[in-house]
Design a protein around this motif. Structure first.
Motif, PDB file in Angstrom:
ATOM      1  N   PRO A   2       1.566   9.522  18.803  1.00 50.92           N
ATOM      2  CA  PRO A   2       1.861   8.303  18.571  1.00 50.92           C
ATOM      3  C   PRO A   2       1.423   8.104  16.908  1.00 50.92           C
ATOM      4  N   TYR A   3       1.654   6.888  16.355  1.00 48.88           N
ATOM      5  CA  TYR A   3       1.328   6.790  15.105  1.00 48.88           C
ATOM      6  C   TYR A   3      -0.011   6.610  14.759  1.00 48.88           C
ATOM      7  N   ARG A   4      -0.922   6.089  15.836  1.00 48.21           N
ATOM      8  CA  ARG A   4      -2.263   6.069  15.409  1.00 48.21           C
ATOM      9  C   ARG A   4      -3.122   7.219  15.494  1.00 48.21           C
ATOM     10  N   HIS A   5      -2.589   8.234  15.609  1.00 48.20           N
ATOM     11  CA  HIS A   5      -3.048   9.520  15.380  1.00 48.20           C
ATOM     12  C   HIS A   5      -2.657  10.366  14.257  1.00 48.20           C
ATOM     13  N   MET A   6      -1.803   9.572  13.658  1.00 46.59           N
ATOM     14  CA  MET A   6      -1.241  10.303  12.196  1.00 46.59           C
ATOM     15  C   MET A   6      -1.793   9.941  11.125  1.00 46.59           C
ATOM     16  N   SER A   7      -1.871  10.617  10.154  1.00 44.37           N
ATOM     17  CA  SER A   7      -2.324  10.307   8.925  1.00 44.37           C
ATOM     18  C   SER A   7      -1.334  10.494   7.752  1.00 44.37           C
ATOM     19  N   VAL A   8      -1.151   9.471   6.828  1.00 42.11           N
ATOM     20  CA  VAL A   8      -0.089   9.178   6.191  1.00 42.11           C
ATOM     21  C   VAL A   8      -0.522   9.605   4.609  1.00 42.11           C
ATOM     22  N   ASN A   9       0.444  10.399   4.046  1.00 41.98           N
ATOM     23  CA  ASN A   9      -0.051  10.635   2.702  1.00 41.98           C
ATOM     24  C   ASN A   9       1.080  10.020   1.632  1.00 41.98           C
ATOM     25  N   CYS A  10       0.638   9.460   0.470  1.00 44.32           N
ATOM     26  CA  CYS A  10       1.283   8.762  -0.529  1.00 44.32           C
ATOM     27  C   CYS A  10       2.196   7.838   0.180  1.00 44.32           C
ATOM     28  N   PHE A  11       1.577   6.675  -0.058  1.00 45.11           N
ATOM     29  CA  PHE A  11       2.197   5.346   0.678  1.00 45.11           C
ATOM     30  C   PHE A  11       2.418   4.373  -0.258  1.00 45.11           C
ATOM     31  N   PHE A  12       3.778   3.601  -0.184  1.00 45.96           N
ATOM     32  CA  PHE A  12       3.834   2.516  -1.073  1.00 45.96           C
ATOM     33  C   PHE A  12       4.107   1.302  -0.199  1.00 45.96           C
ATOM     34  N   SER A  13       3.019   0.488  -0.285  1.00 47.66           N
ATOM     35  CA  SER A  13       2.965  -0.752   0.734  1.00 47.66           C
ATOM     36  C   SER A  13       4.206  -1.725   0.242  1.00 47.66           C
ATOM     37  N   PRO A  14       4.464  -2.355   1.062  1.00 49.32           N
ATOM     38  CA  PRO A  14       5.888  -3.454   0.898  1.00 49.32           C
ATOM     39  C   PRO A  14       5.093  -4.916   0.561  1.00 49.32           C
ATOM     40  N   LEU A  15       4.515  -4.770  -0.955  1.00 52.47           N
ATOM     41  CA  LEU A  15       3.624  -5.793  -1.352  1.00 52.47           C
ATOM     42  C   LEU A  15       4.379  -7.276  -0.920  1.00 52.47           C
ATOM     43  N   TYR A  16       5.618  -7.353  -1.351  1.00 54.63           N
ATOM     44  CA  TYR A  16       6.299  -8.617  -1.431  1.00 54.63           C
ATOM     45  C   TYR A  16       6.236  -9.195  -0.125  1.00 54.63           C
ATOM     46  N   LYS A  17       6.550  -8.339   1.038  1.00 49.19           N
ATOM     47  CA  LYS A  17       6.790  -8.917   2.341  1.00 49.19           C
ATOM     48  C   LYS A  17       5.190  -9.140   3.117  1.00 49.19           C
ATOM     49  N   MET A  18       4.313  -8.437   2.635  1.00 44.67           N
ATOM     50  CA  MET A  18       2.789  -8.491   3.077  1.00 44.67           C
ATOM     51  C   MET A  18       2.323  -9.983   2.465  1.00 44.67           C
ATOM     52  N   LEU A  19       2.595 -10.327   1.098  1.00 47.39           N
ATOM     53  CA  LEU A  19       2.197 -11.257   0.491  1.00 47.39           C
ATOM     54  C   LEU A  19       2.831 -12.602   1.188  1.00 47.39           C
ATOM     55  N   LYS A  20       4.302 -12.410   1.414  1.00 48.59           N
ATOM     56  CA  LYS A  20       5.140 -13.374   1.802  1.00 48.59           C
ATOM     57  C   LYS A  20       4.866 -13.780   3.270  1.00 48.59           C
ATOM     58  N   GLU A  21       4.681 -12.973   4.051  1.00 45.16           N
ATOM     59  CA  GLU A  21       4.454 -13.214   5.468  1.00 45.16           C
ATOM     60  C   GLU A  21       2.818 -13.052   5.917  1.00 45.16           C
ATOM     61  N   GLY A  22       1.871 -12.701   5.057  1.00 45.60           N
ATOM     62  CA  GLY A  22       0.691 -12.404   5.411  1.00 45.60           C
ATOM     63  C   GLY A  22       0.534 -11.114   6.146  1.00 45.60           C
ATOM     64  N   PHE A  23      -0.543 -10.800   6.704  1.00 44.46           N
ATOM     65  CA  PHE A  23      -0.929  -9.234   7.183  1.00 44.46           C
ATOM     66  C   PHE A  23      -2.258  -9.409   7.989  1.00 44.46           C
ATOM     67  N   ASP A  24      -2.267  -8.254   8.703  1.00 44.38           N
ATOM     68  CA  ASP A  24      -3.518  -8.163   9.394  1.00 44.38           C
ATOM     69  C   ASP A  24      -4.123  -6.864   9.035  1.00 44.38           C
ATOM     70  N   ASN A  25      -5.333  -6.813   8.567  1.00 44.68           N
ATOM     71  CA  ASN A  25      -6.033  -5.555   8.121  1.00 44.68           C
ATOM     72  C   ASN A  25      -6.705  -4.824   9.111  1.00 44.68           C
ATOM     73  N   GLY A  26      -6.813  -5.514  10.188  1.00 45.63           N
ATOM     74  CA  GLY A  26      -7.400  -4.730  11.194  1.00 45.63           C
ATOM     75  C   GLY A  26      -8.669  -5.503  11.438  1.00 45.63           C
ATOM     76  N   THR A  27      -9.076  -6.400  10.708  1.00 42.32           N
ATOM     77  CA  THR A  27     -10.123  -7.190  10.963  1.00 42.32           C
ATOM     78  C   THR A  27      -9.761  -8.749  11.098  1.00 42.32           C
ATOM     79  N   GLY A  28      -8.688  -9.138  10.776  1.00 40.49           N
ATOM     80  CA  GLY A  28      -8.167 -10.531  11.174  1.00 40.49           C
ATOM     81  C   GLY A  28      -7.063 -10.728  10.138  1.00 40.49           C
ATOM     82  N   TYR A  29      -6.363 -11.824  10.272  1.00 41.98           N
ATOM     83  CA  TYR A  29      -4.993 -12.076   9.793  1.00 41.98           C
ATOM     84  C   TYR A  29      -5.338 -12.778   8.419  1.00 41.98           C
ATOM     85  N   VAL A  30      -4.612 -12.434   7.229  1.00 42.90           N
ATOM     86  CA  VAL A  30      -4.862 -12.981   5.999  1.00 42.90           C
ATOM     87  C   VAL A  30      -3.537 -13.677   5.756  1.00 42.90           C
ATOM     88  N   ARG A  31      -3.478 -14.962   5.619  1.00 39.92           N
ATOM     89  CA  ARG A  31      -2.610 -15.709   5.178  1.00 39.92           C
ATOM     90  C   ARG A  31      -1.875 -15.488   4.019  1.00 39.92           C
TER      91      ARG A  31
END
Length: 179
Positions: A2-31
């Motif tokens: 399962p994904y939660r057991h994988m470690s990913v290398n060299c990742f480009f975050s979808p910044l536009y989408k994350m800023l537009k929709e907000g995101f949860d960084n594991g400790t809470g939702y960011v508007r």
């Protein structure tokens, strides 16, 4: 696995989408942010949060394009604030727009400077290293995208507090035929 057991290398975050929709960084939702300074700060937080789960480099593929809407929103906010102060009766609109542009450029520079500072001072991986980050920019031809590019370069070239050359983010200024 399962994904939660994988470690990913060299990742480009979808910044536009994350800023537009907000995101949860594991400790809470960011508007979603409303201002360029918040968008720049969240870009740093996203990289730091992701580094705790990944190894290798991280970054943003369309830095200028992803942040351009927040530079434009900052300009509109500045225009409205200036109009409120002076009222609509005796407003010299040319001066309003000129002042709003100056304030916007200052705000965008401050946001890019904070991003560079954060990229070079925030620690990840249990505090053992800086986030190995990169940003790709240079192909956005919009006015606001160009402002993001210009202010990012300016902030990087001014360096850290005593002029020290920042290591991060690695700047990937892209070139494209015709631009």
């Amino acid at each position: 696995l399962p994904y939660r057991h994988m470690s990913v290398n060299c990742f480009f975050s979808p910044l536009y989408k994350m800023l537009k929709e907000g995101f949860d960084n594991g400790t809470g939702y960011v508007r979603p942010p409303k201002h360029i300074t918040t968008a720049g700060a969240l870009a740093s937080i996203i990289l730091q949060s992701m580094q705790s789960n990944f190894f290798g480099g991280e970054g943003y593929v369309h830095w200028d394009t992803d942040l351009a809407p927040y530079a434009e929103a900052e300009y509109k906010r500045q225009v409205e604030q200036i109009k409120e102060v002076y009222g609509d009766g005796y407003v010299n609109y040319e001066k309003v727009y000129e002042l709003a542009m100056k304030r916007t450029r200052d705000a965008v520079f401050q946001a890019m400077q904070a991003f560079v500072y954060n990229a070079n001072t925030q620690k990840a991986r249990s505090g053992g290293q800086n986030v190995f980050s990169s940003i790709n920019f240079g192909t956005d031809t919009s006015f606001w995208g160009r402002m993001i590019s210009e202010m990012t370069l300016k902030a990087f070239m001014e360096g850290m507090g005593n002029g020290e050359m920042p290591f991060f983010p690695v700047l990937c200024f892209r070139l494209k035929k015709g631009i």
